[in-house]
Design a protein around this motif. Structure first.
Motif, PDB file in Angstrom:
ATOM      1  N   GLN A   1      29.056  -0.246  68.456  1.00 57.47           N
ATOM      2  CA  GLN A   1      28.634  -0.528  67.081  1.00 57.47           C
ATOM      3  C   GLN A   1      27.766   0.608  66.535  1.00 57.47           C
ATOM      4  O   GLN A   1      27.915   1.019  65.387  1.00 57.47           O
ATOM      5  N   PHE A   2      26.862   1.104  67.359  1.00 58.89           N
ATOM      6  CA  PHE A   2      26.001   2.203  66.939  1.00 58.89           C
ATOM      7  C   PHE A   2      26.840   3.446  66.642  1.00 58.89           C
ATOM      8  O   PHE A   2      26.613   4.136  65.645  1.00 58.89           O
TER       9      PHE A   2
ATOM     10  N   ASP B   1      29.150   7.302  62.899  1.00 54.03           N
ATOM     11  CA  ASP B   1      30.362   7.939  62.365  1.00 54.03           C
ATOM     12  C   ASP B   1      30.499   7.666  60.863  1.00 54.03           C
ATOM     13  O   ASP B   1      30.794   8.579  60.086  1.00 54.03           O
ATOM     14  N   SER B   2      30.284   6.426  60.469  1.00 49.37           N
ATOM     15  CA  SER B   2      30.411   6.048  59.065  1.00 49.37           C
ATOM     16  C   SER B   2      29.375   6.783  58.202  1.00 49.37           C
ATOM     17  O   SER B   2      29.705   7.322  57.140  1.00 49.37           O
ATOM     18  N   GLN B   3      28.136   6.814  58.673  1.00 54.27           N
ATOM     19  CA  GLN B   3      27.088   7.491  57.916  1.00 54.27           C
ATOM     20  C   GLN B   3      27.343   8.995  57.852  1.00 54.27           C
ATOM     21  O   GLN B   3      27.110   9.625  56.813  1.00 54.27           O
ATOM     22  N   LEU B   4      27.821   9.565  58.935  1.00 53.09           N
ATOM     23  CA  LEU B   4      28.125  10.996  58.951  1.00 53.09           C
ATOM     24  C   LEU B   4      29.245  11.314  57.969  1.00 53.09           C
ATOM     25  O   LEU B   4      29.152  12.282  57.195  1.00 53.09           O
ATOM     26  N   LYS B   5      30.288  10.492  57.951  1.00 49.33           N
ATOM     27  CA  LYS B   5      31.396  10.708  57.010  1.00 49.33           C
ATOM     28  C   LYS B   5      30.900  10.597  55.572  1.00 49.33           C
ATOM     29  O   LYS B   5      31.270  11.411  54.715  1.00 49.33           O
TER      30      LYS B   5
END
Length: 151
Positions: free
Chosen positions: A104-105, A110-114
């Protein structure tokens, strides 16, 4: 329930009672070496029969204690095995939980980086478009190229 400590105490008491009782009946100390001749000299048939009966009773009591101890040991082994299996199960659950948390982390990172890259690229693109619209003309490009060639 009989514990190992109380079991050994019970066996020790039974043996001590047997020895003390036999000492009283036969009339000599247990420190003395017992021989057939000594028994013939000190005891008659009635005393011998009484001692044999006493030894048998005490032996039966010790056997019963040993059988109870075997049950205690078997139960302890079973409980120990069950506890070990429970520990393994809990470790598996903990490992699974930690793996899920890590996954989950990782997804969150990954989502925040994208999103960050997407936002930064959009900002850069907007800045380039803005600068390009104001400064890039054919005349400016030709002048820039001439300056580069001269140098």
């Amino acid at each position: 329930m009989l514990t190992m400590g109380s079991f050994f105490d019970s066996v020790q008491k039974e043996i001590a009672l047997s020895l003390n009782h036999m000492e009283k009946i036969r009339g000599f100390s247990r420190n003395k070496t017992v021989t057939v001749q000594l028994l013939k000299d000190k005891m008659d048939k009635d005393k011998m029969a009484h001692i044999i009966l006493e030894v048998m009773e005490r032996t039966e009591a010790c056997v019963a204690l040993l059988q109870n101890a075997v049950s205690v040991v078997d139960l302890s082994q079973k409980e120990s095995k069950e506890a070990g299996n429970k520990v393994i199960q809990l470790q598996d659950e903990l490992l699974s939980s930690k793996t899920n948390q890590i996954n989950q982390f990782q997804k969150m990172v990954d989502s925040q980086l994208k999103n960050t890259i997407k936002t930064e690229m959009k900002s850069y693109s907007d800045a380039v478009k803005k600068d390009a619209g104001e400064n890039l003309t054919i005349r400016n490009i030709k002048t820039a190229v001439k300056d580069i060639v001269k140098n």
